[in-house]
Design an enzyme around this catalytic site. Structure first.
Site, mmCIF file in Angstrom:
data_model
loop_
_atom_site.group_PDB
_atom_site.id
_atom_site.type_symbol
_atom_site.label_atom_id
_atom_site.label_comp_id
_atom_site.label_asym_id
_atom_site.label_seq_id
_atom_site.Cartn_x
_atom_site.Cartn_y
_atom_site.Cartn_z
ATOM 1 N N CYS A 25 -49.215 -31.443 -32.426
ATOM 2 C CA CYS A 25 -50.677 -31.305 -32.425
ATOM 3 C C CYS A 25 -51.332 -32.098 -31.295
ATOM 4 C CB CYS A 25 -51.255 -31.734 -33.775
ATOM 5 S SG CYS A 25 -50.810 -30.608 -35.111
ATOM 6 N N HIS A 27 -64.484 -19.605 -29.692
ATOM 7 C CA HIS A 27 -63.822 -19.473 -28.402
ATOM 8 C C HIS A 27 -64.174 -20.615 -27.448
ATOM 9 C CE1 HIS A 27 -62.840 -15.518 -29.960
ATOM 10 N NE2 HIS A 27 -61.841 -15.538 -29.095
ATOM 11 N N GLU A 50 -57.873 -24.196 -41.168
ATOM 12 C CA GLU A 50 -57.363 -23.815 -39.869
ATOM 13 C C GLU A 50 -56.002 -23.165 -40.048
ATOM 14 O OE1 GLU A 50 -57.245 -27.456 -37.516
ATOM 15 O OE2 GLU A 50 -55.167 -27.800 -38.093
#
Length: 138
Positions: A23, A73, A137
């Site tokens: 991550c 985005h 997520e």
């Protein structure tokens, strides 16, 4: 009072700079945002929202305006992640969101709640409150 929940999705990139796993690398997710509102059901003949706490289209429009369209985005970066911030600033027209904490899902959920709580509070002259934000997520 009752509660209603509106689900929305967006895509964004981030990294967790000090994390010991992968991550710490630049990567992205499809996020699912759930907005839970509490309030009184409108009981007024002739009102557009009669029988509703709030129209789901209005919930979506407000969330898009104040949060989702800004984050969708984009690359969400911690303000002290200077290496990545400097890199992103060199990309012309890049959509970057700088935040004051590491962009974990927990921190993003807290930021989303703080942004949206005033947006929905007593909107349209009604008793209305943001009760909960849930962020997933993938």
């Amino acid at each position: 009072m009752l509660t209603i929940t509106r689900k929305m999705e967006f895509d964004a990139g981030h990294r967790i700079p000090d994390h010991s796993s992968q991550c710490r690398n630049l990567h992205g997710h499809r996020y699912t945002l759930q907005i839970t509102l509490t309030g009184d059901v409108v009981q007024q003949d002739g009102e557009s929202d009669n029988g509703m706490i709030m129209d789901f289209g209005d919930i979506k429009a407000l969330a898009n305006e104040h949060l989702v369209n800004l984050w969708d985005h984009s690359f969400i970066v911690y303000e002290k992640d200077y290496i990545i911030r400097n890199f992103l600033e060199k990309l012309p027209g890049h959509k970057t969101v700088v935040i004051d904490r590491v962009p974990t899902v927990e921190n993003l959920a807290k930021i989303a709640f703080d942004i949206l709580k005033d947006v929905y509070h007593d909107r349209f002259g009604r008793t209305l409150e943001l009760k909960k934000v849930t962020l997933y997520e993938t």
